[in-house]
Design an enzyme around this catalytic site. Structure first.
Site, PDB file in Angstrom:
ATOM      1  N   HIS A  94       0.864  -1.179   0.000  1.00 35.10           N
ATOM      2  CA  HIS A  94       0.000   0.000   0.000  1.00 35.10           C
ATOM      3  C   HIS A  94       0.902   1.232   0.000  1.00 35.10           C
ATOM      4  O   HIS A  94       1.966   1.236   0.621  1.00 35.10           O
ATOM      5  CB  HIS A  94      -0.918   0.015   1.234  1.00 35.10           C
ATOM      6  CG  HIS A  94      -2.133  -0.864   1.072  1.00 35.10           C
ATOM      7  ND1 HIS A  94      -2.841  -1.367   2.132  1.00 35.10           N
ATOM      8  CD2 HIS A  94      -2.763  -1.308  -0.059  1.00 35.10           C
ATOM      9  CE1 HIS A  94      -3.864  -2.092   1.677  1.00 35.10           C
ATOM     10  NE2 HIS A  94      -3.826  -2.077   0.347  1.00 35.10           N
ATOM     11  N   ASP A 116       1.042   4.118   1.388  1.00 33.24           N
ATOM     12  CA  ASP A 116       1.523   4.798   2.599  1.00 33.24           C
ATOM     13  C   ASP A 116       2.628   4.018   3.302  1.00 33.24           C
ATOM     14  O   ASP A 116       3.151   4.460   4.328  1.00 33.24           O
ATOM     15  CB  ASP A 116       0.363   5.123   3.552  1.00 33.24           C
ATOM     16  CG  ASP A 116      -0.467   3.902   3.939  1.00 33.24           C
ATOM     17  OD1 ASP A 116      -0.510   2.933   3.161  1.00 33.24           O
ATOM     18  OD2 ASP A 116      -1.056   3.916   5.034  1.00 33.24           O
ATOM     19  N   HIS A 117       3.009   2.861   2.738  1.00 29.93           N
ATOM     20  CA  HIS A 117       4.106   2.080   3.314  1.00 29.93           C
ATOM     21  C   HIS A 117       5.291   1.908   2.361  1.00 29.93           C
ATOM     22  O   HIS A 117       6.329   1.391   2.761  1.00 29.93           O
ATOM     23  CB  HIS A 117       3.594   0.703   3.768  1.00 29.93           C
ATOM     24  CG  HIS A 117       2.621   0.804   4.898  1.00 29.93           C
ATOM     25  ND1 HIS A 117       2.940   0.489   6.195  1.00 29.93           N
ATOM     26  CD2 HIS A 117       1.335   1.250   4.929  1.00 29.93           C
ATOM     27  CE1 HIS A 117       1.891   0.707   6.974  1.00 29.93           C
ATOM     28  NE2 HIS A 117       0.904   1.167   6.227  1.00 29.93           N
TER      29      HIS A 117
END
Lengths: 301, 301
Positions: free
Chosen positions: A62, A64-65
């Protein structure tokens, strides 16, 4: 053992908050865990000597990682890095990074190794003399792993005065530190315990984000020192945890309690909450030793 | 016409400087030009209503010009955008964005269109009633385009008192604004110039980054209002321009002078220079109207 929190908020980066990234320093090695957009700027702002990072662990794909990973890899290129870099993450990570390098007609002047993960069982993915790293399979909307960092038992501490009293040659001190019995200058067998004491207890750190509440990870986390467990929501939003496959602060605390860890760190807060103190208050109803991750915070254990 | 500079430095993002990105507001439409890492945070910091952006133009696929695009596209997703989004950029841009969405098992709830560019000749890539956008083929290490935004000649300005004097029915005012002659209530032919004057002169803006000094672009830039031309280096580092395919401030000014533009904006500064004022001083030796781009600066024309 030191943990630098670079970002600990869910979803999109904002003016004052950053998506997930943190640097674990263990046995003088730096490990980067997750790499949301802006991680390289956070590394600079926090004055971390990030050229020393040799291993990057990505929990899942994802944005945001991991959207900051290609930028960091490119910056290492501009800084003329020569040292090896190892990236551990879900299958697909190699393709997406190499495609971006190809499109910019770039290549890394340093050896770049990808270790793609596909197992749904815990596996040891890195090991050296002093520590090991294993995956913690998590339950999220996409294939996700947490990571468990474990120091190995170090050398025993030499009691120099005692060793001299037993007339042990200096050349044997190294053997003593390794726990061996030795023969003194007088020809006597000296039991190791007489001249050493046990070294520092090995420390352990587990990173678990992102995941829905899952008791399956508890045996692997049993008695560890520090657990970072995501707490995207408060119990008020419990109904959101199943569709999004995230946890509440109380659920994170429940895992910490059942695994009997020494310290829980909360993070991956949904940006809907203006005051993260509420996460600590909620978790402390279940488990006493709770710290809140905050962007830019350094925690030492 | 308004230009918000979000980032104007070369290469890697740092604590206080950002890679290339800017928002051009022309005829009440917002256009995002380039999208380096951190662009979405810069949009927030500069309080730009970025949901209004419908067209994103990417000059080339070096990281400092597009690594922020996937994050912005993802954030539009989280914000439940419904409006169309159009991305214009070199071939390959679609593959890399869609691969990242696929790896995160995500899709955009809004229509996302890619317009992949391959031509080495100028081509009109967007047009509506009020303006048009065409590519400016540039010479860089990878396939690169600048972008020329041109307003169209707007309506003529109605001189209401004059129109009344000639007894022209209100229903015909729209025709007058469009430049047509009309028949008065008294049945007379009224020449348009008697009751209107010319509207605002249409404005034009060219973005040229990254590029080596190339006089081939001059005809296309002839007499435009505002030219943003990269100036990665000062003349002192002239020898670096050929291997890196970048320009100096003096070369940017030479283009501005030869194309007879009204205003030059410099940007894409190498981070080796602690004081960007030197770029202005150097350019002004050749061309008088020089502005320095600075992260967070808004320029109105």
């Amino acid at each position: 053992m030191k943990l630098d929190i670079l970002g600990c908020y869910a979803a999109t980066p904002r003016s004052l908050t950053n998506p997930t990234s943190q640097v674990l320093t263990m046995q003088n090695q730096m490990f980067l865990i997750d790499c949301g957009e802006g991680t390289q700027v956070q590394l600079r702002k926090n004055k971390i000597k990030f050229g020393k990072i040799e291993h990057i662990f990505i929990s899942h794909l994802h944005g945001d990682h991991f959207y900051g990973l290609i930028g960091l890899i490119s910056t290492f290129m501009l800084l003329n890095r020569e040292k090896e870099l190892h990236v551990y993450g879900p299958k697909g990570i190699k393709e997406v990074i190499l495609l971006q390098l190809k499109l910019s007609k770039a290549w890394t002047p340093y050896p770049l190794y990808f270790h793609e993960l596909t197992s749904t069982q815990p596996e040891k993915i890195y090991e050296n003399e002093k520590l090991s790293v294993e995956t913690i399979p998590l339950k999220h909307r996409v294939y996700t792993n947490g990571f468990l960092f474990k120091e190995k038992q170090g050398d025993r501490k030499l009691l120099v005065e005692e060793a001299r009293k037993y007339k042990i040659d200096v050349a044997l001190f190294k053997s003593l530190k390794k726990g061996k019995d030795v023969i003194s200058e007088e020809g006597k067998l000296i039991k190791n315990e007489l001249v050493t004491e046990s070294g520092d207890a090995p420390k352990s750190y587990a990173f678990c984000s992102d995941t829905v509440f899952s008791e399956e990870i508890i045996p692997q986390l049993s008695n560890i020192d520090v657990l970072y467990h995501e707490s995207t929501f408060l119990q008020e939003q419990l109904k959101l945890t199943d569709p999004t496959k995230h946890s509440t602060a109380m659920q994170a605390a429940t895992i910490a309690k059942q695994a009997n860890v020494k310290q829980l760190i909360l993070g991956h807060y949904s940006t809907r909450y203006p005051d993260i103190k509420l996460f600590k208050i909620e978790a402390e109803q279940v488990f006493p030793n709770v710290l809140l991750a905050e962007d830019g915070k350094t925690l030492e254990f």
